[in-house]
Write a protein that holds these residues in place. Structure first.
Motif, mmCIF file in Angstrom:
data_model
loop_
_atom_site.group_PDB
_atom_site.id
_atom_site.type_symbol
_atom_site.label_atom_id
_atom_site.label_comp_id
_atom_site.label_asym_id
_atom_site.label_seq_id
_atom_site.Cartn_x
_atom_site.Cartn_y
_atom_site.Cartn_z
ATOM 1 N N MET A 1 -73.974 -26.875 -30.915
ATOM 2 C CA MET A 1 -72.665 -26.522 -31.428
ATOM 3 C C MET A 1 -71.660 -27.530 -30.855
ATOM 4 O O MET A 1 -71.571 -27.704 -29.654
ATOM 5 C CB MET A 1 -72.316 -25.095 -30.998
ATOM 6 N N ASP A 2 -70.935 -28.174 -31.740
ATOM 7 C CA ASP A 2 -69.962 -29.148 -31.256
ATOM 8 C C ASP A 2 -68.646 -28.470 -30.892
ATOM 9 O O ASP A 2 -68.480 -27.267 -31.063
ATOM 10 C CB ASP A 2 -69.757 -30.258 -32.289
ATOM 11 N N GLU A 3 -67.731 -29.266 -30.365
ATOM 12 C CA GLU A 3 -66.482 -28.721 -29.841
ATOM 13 C C GLU A 3 -65.609 -28.102 -30.935
ATOM 14 O O GLU A 3 -64.973 -27.064 -30.720
ATOM 15 C CB GLU A 3 -65.711 -29.839 -29.131
ATOM 16 N N GLU A 5 -66.600 -26.691 -33.764
ATOM 17 C CA GLU A 5 -67.201 -25.425 -34.157
ATOM 18 C C GLU A 5 -66.964 -24.348 -33.094
ATOM 19 O O GLU A 5 -66.722 -23.179 -33.420
ATOM 20 C CB GLU A 5 -68.699 -25.640 -34.361
ATOM 21 N N LEU A 6 -66.998 -24.751 -31.834
ATOM 22 C CA LEU A 6 -66.730 -23.827 -30.735
ATOM 23 C C LEU A 6 -65.306 -23.297 -30.804
ATOM 24 O O LEU A 6 -65.071 -22.094 -30.650
ATOM 25 C CB LEU A 6 -66.978 -24.524 -29.400
ATOM 26 N N ASN A 9 -64.992 -20.803 -33.679
ATOM 27 C CA ASN A 9 -65.577 -19.505 -33.303
ATOM 28 C C ASN A 9 -64.687 -18.753 -32.323
ATOM 29 O O ASN A 9 -64.520 -17.537 -32.431
ATOM 30 C CB ASN A 9 -66.966 -19.703 -32.708
#
Length: 95
Positions: A1-3, A5-6, A9
Motif C-alpha cells: 500500500m503506497d502513501e 492509498e494510506l 484510507n
C-alpha cells in the motif's frame, strides 16, 4: 500500500468514525428522552471512546512516551473508582 492509498484510507476511516459518533449521539439522546434511561447507543458511544483512548495510551507507552503511562494510570484509577462506587451502590440499594 503506497502513501497516497494510506491517506485515502485514513480519511475514509475518520469520516466513517465521525458519522458513527454523530449517529450514536443522536440515537442515544432520542432513546434517552423517550425511555428516560441510558440507552444502548449511549453505552456503545461511551465504550467506543474508552477503547479509543485506551489503545492510544497503550501505543504511546509502547513508543516510550511518558504521557501514555500517566494516562493509563488515570484510566485505571477512574475505572477502579467507578467499579467500587458501583459495587457499593449495588449492595446498598439492591437490598
Amino acid at each position: 500500500m503506497d502513501e497516497m492509498e494510506l491517506r485515502i484510507n485514513e480519511k475514509g476511516i475518520k469520516w466513517s468514525w465521525a458519522f458513527m459518533v454523530f449517529s450514536l449521539v443522536i440515537w442515544g439522546v432520542y432513546a434517552s428522552i423517550k425511555t428516560h434511561e441510558i440507552s444502548l447507543p449511549a453505552i456503545l458511544f461511551i465504550l467506543q471512546n474508552l477503547v479509543y483512548f485506551f489503545v492510544t495510551s497503550v501505543e504511546k507507552t509502547r513508543v516510550g512516551d511518558e504521557r501514555g503511562k500517566k494516562q493509563l494510570l488515570i484510566y485505571f484509577g477512574v475505572l477502579f473508582f467507578l467499579l467500587t462506587f458501583g459495587a457499593i451502590l449495588g449492595l446498598t440499594l439492591g437490598r
